[in-house]
Design a protein around this motif. Structure first.
Motif, short mmCIF file in Angstrom:
data_model
loop_
_atom_site.label_atom_id
_atom_site.label_comp_id
_atom_site.label_asym_id
_atom_site.label_seq_id
_atom_site.Cartn_x
_atom_site.Cartn_y
_atom_site.Cartn_z
N ARG A 1 29.57 10.15 -77.58
CA ARG A 1 29.96 9.28 -76.46
C ARG A 1 30.92 10.01 -75.52
O ARG A 1 30.76 9.96 -74.29
CB ARG A 1 30.64 8.01 -76.99
N ALA B 1 29.00 14.11 -67.52
CA ALA B 1 28.02 13.49 -66.63
C ALA B 1 28.25 13.93 -65.19
O ALA B 1 29.40 14.08 -64.74
CB ALA B 1 28.12 11.97 -66.73
N ARG C 1 22.18 2.44 -73.85
CA ARG C 1 22.95 3.05 -72.77
C ARG C 1 23.36 4.48 -73.16
O ARG C 1 23.27 5.40 -72.35
CB ARG C 1 24.19 2.21 -72.47
N LEU C 2 23.80 4.67 -74.41
CA LEU C 2 24.17 6.00 -74.87
C LEU C 2 22.95 6.92 -74.88
O LEU C 2 23.04 8.10 -74.49
CB LEU C 2 24.79 5.94 -76.26
N VAL D 1 22.35 13.99 -69.53
CA VAL D 1 23.26 15.14 -69.59
C VAL D 1 22.64 16.35 -70.27
O VAL D 1 22.79 17.49 -69.80
CB VAL D 1 24.57 14.75 -70.32
N THR E 1 29.02 12.90 -73.48
CA THR E 1 28.17 12.47 -72.38
C THR E 1 28.98 11.88 -71.23
O THR E 1 28.65 12.10 -70.06
CB THR E 1 27.14 11.43 -72.86
N ALA E 2 30.06 11.18 -71.55
CA ALA E 2 30.90 10.62 -70.50
C ALA E 2 31.65 11.72 -69.75
O ALA E 2 31.80 11.67 -68.52
CB ALA E 2 31.89 9.63 -71.10
N GLU F 1 20.42 6.78 -72.88
CA GLU F 1 20.18 7.15 -71.48
C GLU F 1 21.14 8.23 -71.02
O GLU F 1 20.74 9.18 -70.31
CB GLU F 1 20.33 5.91 -70.58
N GLN F 2 22.39 8.10 -71.41
CA GLN F 2 23.39 9.09 -71.01
C GLN F 2 23.08 10.46 -71.62
O GLN F 2 23.22 11.50 -70.95
CB GLN F 2 24.78 8.61 -71.43
#
Length: 248
Positions: free
Chosen positions: A62, A69, A100-101, A108, A65-66, A103-104
């Motif tokens: 998490r 991005a 959602r994760l 990335v 990816t955050a 997709e991220q």
């Protein structure tokens, strides 16, 4: 067009080998890239996934990816960590059951590169303007060779360095025996494999053993040091960042 690059230093380099990520920054800026170091970055989660703690790796994925991005490219001086991102993050995101994760991760991951891949495939350069007047031999680490399939990209980069002499490492594709926790759980086997690799490196007569992963260099370098071989180990990035009049 300027490429906006995020440096993924990796936790191992950040803690133990900080000169390597610094060298990556110098090199990429010299090649015209805009380089950021996102301060929020942490471990990619490999230490958890490789030892069977997949659930514990979810927060690391998490964060990764955050943090990364939106960049044109994420560049790391580690085939091992890039291999983990490419081959493990999707599985971890699916395990988390968080669309959602997932997709991220899918957004990335395609932008994450090992250093030699980025230089050769994205920037399209092999001659990076480096100068390193020494005899070297190159060890292709297992993750870069087998997971990422970087092939001869590191050698293309090394052979374009001015002043350098690159000599072939015998049985180069054989593992050095580090393997993360393998070296602790199977210490005798690890040392035996590392000793074979160190012997092969010494037999080349090179001054410097080069690789794209400092974890492997730490293992082999420790053996070379205890053998009083006089042989140095250096990350590929540090050689490529070297210039005439600079440190070598």
């Amino acid at each position: 067009m300027t490429v906006r690059v995020a440096l993924f230093a990796t936790c191992y380099n950040d803690l133990m080998w900080p000169e390597t990520p610094k060298a990556v920054v110098r090199l990429l800026r010299r090649l015209g890239c805009e380089v950021d170091f996102p301060i929020e970055q942490t471990c990619c989660g490999q230490m958890f996934t490789n030892t069977g703690y997949a659930e514990e790796a979810i927060p690391a994925v998490r964060t990764f990816t955050a943090t990364f991005a939106g960049y044109d490219a994420v560049v790391a001086p580690s085939g091992s960590c890039v291999g983990s991102v490419r081959h493990q993050h999707r599985d971890i995101a699916q395990r988390a059951g968080d669309p959602r994760l997932q997709e991220q991760v899918e957004a990335v991951t395609p932008h994450v590169y090992e250093l030699s891949e980025f230089l050769v495939d994205v920037l399209g350069v092999t001659d990076v303007g480096a100068y390193f007047p020494h005899r070297v031999t190159y060890h292709p680490t297992c993750h870069s060779l087998r997971m990422l399939r970087v092939g001869d990209r590191p050698l293309q980069l090394l052979e374009a360095v001015r002043g350098i002499e690159v000599v072939e490492l015998p049985r180069a594709d054989q593992c050095c025996g580090f393997g993360g926790t393998f070296s602790m759980k199977n210490a005798d086997t690890s040392v035996a494999m590392g000793s074979d690799k160190a012997r092969a490196a010494r037999d080349t007569g090179a001054e410097v053993l080069v690789a794209g992963d400092n974890s492997c260099l730490a293992h082999i370098g420790g053996l070379l040091s205890r053998q009083r071989s006089g042989m140095r180990v250096m990350h590929l990035a540090e050689i490529l960042a070297s210039t005439e009049g600079g440190a070598a």
